[in-house]
Design a protein around this motif. Sequence first.
Motif, PDB file in Angstrom:
ATOM      1  N   ARG A 181      15.314   4.356  12.833  1.00 57.06           N
ATOM      2  CA  ARG A 181      14.271   5.360  12.580  1.00 57.06           C
ATOM      3  C   ARG A 181      13.678   5.224  11.183  1.00 57.06           C
ATOM      4  N   THR A 182      14.343   4.459  10.315  1.00 57.52           N
ATOM      5  CA  THR A 182      13.834   4.285   8.957  1.00 57.52           C
ATOM      6  C   THR A 182      12.766   3.195   8.889  1.00 57.52           C
ATOM      7  N   LEU A 183      12.475   2.537  10.007  1.00 55.16           N
ATOM      8  CA  LEU A 183      11.411   1.533  10.047  1.00 55.16           C
ATOM      9  C   LEU A 183      10.049   2.200   9.871  1.00 55.16           C
ATOM     10  N   PRO A 184       9.103   1.535   9.220  1.00 52.54           N
ATOM     11  CA  PRO A 184       7.764   2.119   9.061  1.00 52.54           C
ATOM     12  C   PRO A 184       7.134   2.412  10.420  1.00 52.54           C
ATOM     13  N   PRO A 185       6.819   3.671  10.724  1.00 56.30           N
ATOM     14  CA  PRO A 185       6.250   4.009  12.028  1.00 56.30           C
ATOM     15  C   PRO A 185       4.755   3.705  12.098  1.00 56.30           C
ATOM     16  N   PRO A 186       4.215   3.506  13.297  1.00 59.72           N
ATOM     17  CA  PRO A 186       2.793   3.182  13.431  1.00 59.72           C
ATOM     18  C   PRO A 186       1.861   4.314  13.011  1.00 59.72           C
ATOM     19  N   ASN A 187       2.397   5.543  12.889  1.00 62.51           N
ATOM     20  CA  ASN A 187       1.551   6.669  12.473  1.00 62.51           C
ATOM     21  C   ASN A 187       1.762   7.039  11.009  1.00 62.51           C
ATOM     22  N   ALA A 188       2.375   6.132  10.231  1.00 61.56           N
ATOM     23  CA  ALA A 188       2.653   6.410   8.817  1.00 61.56           C
ATOM     24  C   ALA A 188       1.371   6.460   7.996  1.00 61.56           C
ATOM     25  N   ASN A 189       1.346   7.353   6.998  1.00 62.28           N
ATOM     26  CA  ASN A 189       0.218   7.382   6.070  1.00 62.28           C
ATOM     27  C   ASN A 189       0.522   6.466   4.888  1.00 62.28           C
ATOM     28  N   ILE A 190      -0.431   6.294   3.997  1.00 62.56           N
ATOM     29  CA  ILE A 190      -0.275   5.321   2.917  1.00 62.56           C
ATOM     30  C   ILE A 190       0.848   5.695   1.953  1.00 62.56           C
ATOM     31  N   THR A 191       1.052   6.979   1.718  1.00 62.27           N
ATOM     32  CA  THR A 191       2.130   7.424   0.825  1.00 62.27           C
ATOM     33  C   THR A 191       3.485   7.055   1.408  1.00 62.27           C
ATOM     34  N   GLN A 192       3.651   7.288   2.703  1.00 61.77           N
ATOM     35  CA  GLN A 192       4.909   6.947   3.369  1.00 61.77           C
ATOM     36  C   GLN A 192       5.135   5.435   3.353  1.00 61.77           C
ATOM     37  N   LEU A 193       4.097   4.680   3.627  1.00 59.55           N
ATOM     38  CA  LEU A 193       4.218   3.221   3.661  1.00 59.55           C
ATOM     39  C   LEU A 193       4.620   2.668   2.294  1.00 59.55           C
ATOM     40  N   LYS A 194       3.954   3.125   1.249  1.00 53.91           N
ATOM     41  CA  LYS A 194       4.265   2.647  -0.100  1.00 53.91           C
ATOM     42  C   LYS A 194       5.707   2.976  -0.476  1.00 53.91           C
ATOM     43  N   SER A 195       6.149   4.157  -0.098  1.00 53.41           N
ATOM     44  CA  SER A 195       7.518   4.577  -0.398  1.00 53.41           C
ATOM     45  C   SER A 195       8.545   3.733   0.360  1.00 53.41           C
ATOM     46  N   LEU A 196       8.307   3.502   1.644  1.00 51.85           N
ATOM     47  CA  LEU A 196       9.230   2.715   2.466  1.00 51.85           C
ATOM     48  C   LEU A 196       9.333   1.278   1.965  1.00 51.85           C
ATOM     49  N   PHE A 197       8.211   0.687   1.613  1.00 57.90           N
ATOM     50  CA  PHE A 197       8.224  -0.696   1.127  1.00 57.90           C
ATOM     51  C   PHE A 197       8.879  -0.777  -0.253  1.00 57.90           C
ATOM     52  N   ALA A 198       8.582   0.201  -1.106  1.00 53.37           N
ATOM     53  CA  ALA A 198       9.176   0.208  -2.449  1.00 53.37           C
ATOM     54  C   ALA A 198      10.694   0.320  -2.369  1.00 53.37           C
ATOM     55  N   SER A 199      11.186   1.062  -1.384  1.00 56.06           N
ATOM     56  CA  SER A 199      12.636   1.232  -1.233  1.00 56.06           C
ATOM     57  C   SER A 199      13.324  -0.081  -0.873  1.00 56.06           C
ATOM     58  N   LYS A 200      12.556  -1.051  -0.419  1.00 55.99           N
ATOM     59  CA  LYS A 200      13.096  -2.369  -0.065  1.00 55.99           C
ATOM     60  C   LYS A 200      12.768  -3.424  -1.127  1.00 55.99           C
ATOM     61  N   GLY A 201      12.212  -2.980  -2.254  1.00 52.09           N
ATOM     62  CA  GLY A 201      11.880  -3.917  -3.320  1.00 52.09           C
ATOM     63  C   GLY A 201      10.561  -4.629  -3.115  1.00 52.09           C
ATOM     64  N   LEU A 202       9.727  -4.106  -2.216  1.00 49.85           N
ATOM     65  CA  LEU A 202       8.428  -4.719  -1.934  1.00 49.85           C
ATOM     66  C   LEU A 202       7.322  -3.865  -2.546  1.00 49.85           C
ATOM     67  N   ASN A 203       6.318  -4.507  -3.126  1.00 47.16           N
ATOM     68  CA  ASN A 203       5.261  -3.758  -3.801  1.00 47.16           C
ATOM     69  C   ASN A 203       4.060  -3.496  -2.888  1.00 47.16           C
ATOM     70  N   VAL A 204       3.029  -2.914  -3.469  1.00 48.17           N
ATOM     71  CA  VAL A 204       1.842  -2.531  -2.692  1.00 48.17           C
ATOM     72  C   VAL A 204       1.134  -3.759  -2.106  1.00 48.17           C
TER      73      VAL A 204
END
Length: 325
Positions: free
Chosen positions: A160-183
Amino acid sequence: MATKRHITLALQLVVVALVLSIANGKGLKLGFYKKTCPRAEAIVKSITASKISLAPSLAAPLLRMHFHDCFVRGCDGSVLLNSTKNNQAEKDGPPNLSLRGFQIIDAAKTAVEAACPGVVSCADILALVARDAIQQIKGPAWPVPLGRRDGRVSIASESRTLPPPNANITQLKSLFASKGLNVKDLVVLSGGHTVGTSHCSTIASRLYNFTGKGDTDPSLDSDYVPFLKSKCKPNDRTTLLEMDPGSFRSFDDDYYTMVSKRRGLFQSDAALLDDKKTSAYVKLQAQSHGSTFFSDFKDSMVKMGKIGVLTGKAGEIRKVCTLVN
């Protein structure tokens, strides 16, 4: 007492350094199996090429499988494990029920095991197959440092922690940052949506009930909505939509053109226009016909492939990818 405190602090620092080293993929290197299984990469490439030549539509699911593996517990092959009586595994979590292509991983593992028993991890095989499958459909080929070991834990609820298809940009940036990935990694890896398909159910709310009032998502191009509705009727859960209509089986830069025209399939695609950096990248690739996309994609895939890897003596080398030893 002071000596004990110093020893304790030193041990803590060693542990922290070890964790950071593992998380950043420091234990990985190119040609890792050069001495222990010199034909490993060639065997995986050959198996992948033979399978994808017969079923090119599996390239996208295999890329997605690698992404889903890395975003849950790191790139440890945990997405490959089967559920047991006492545990529901990742592959049976809702976001992973549509994953396909496991048989290609199994075929590659069987072939590699025949050549070098107990040497090459399933996590490494998955990373190689994803790269080789995309290369087979004329996409970029990125270097794959190897040395990952297989995890022994796989929990469906963690998917469930995978980026969902209905994610907004704030959620996406946060999820990727938590994995060490940038914008930039976010907008580049989203370009993987240039290949593959998705079920109508993933965009049903965008088309028919966006705010609960029977409306359509206003971020979708209004001229594109009738086309999507002609493909997807309300409550349709079986029809597949092309992620990139017209070229969903070839890896190209068309995705960014679609997103720039507000025709990205998911809300998470549309969300890329809601941030200055991601929006600028989308427009640049759309206008320049993907001038830097392939090169950028290679770089981001190498970074993603290092997320939370197990190396050294951590984890294990599974004999069969679906089962822990």
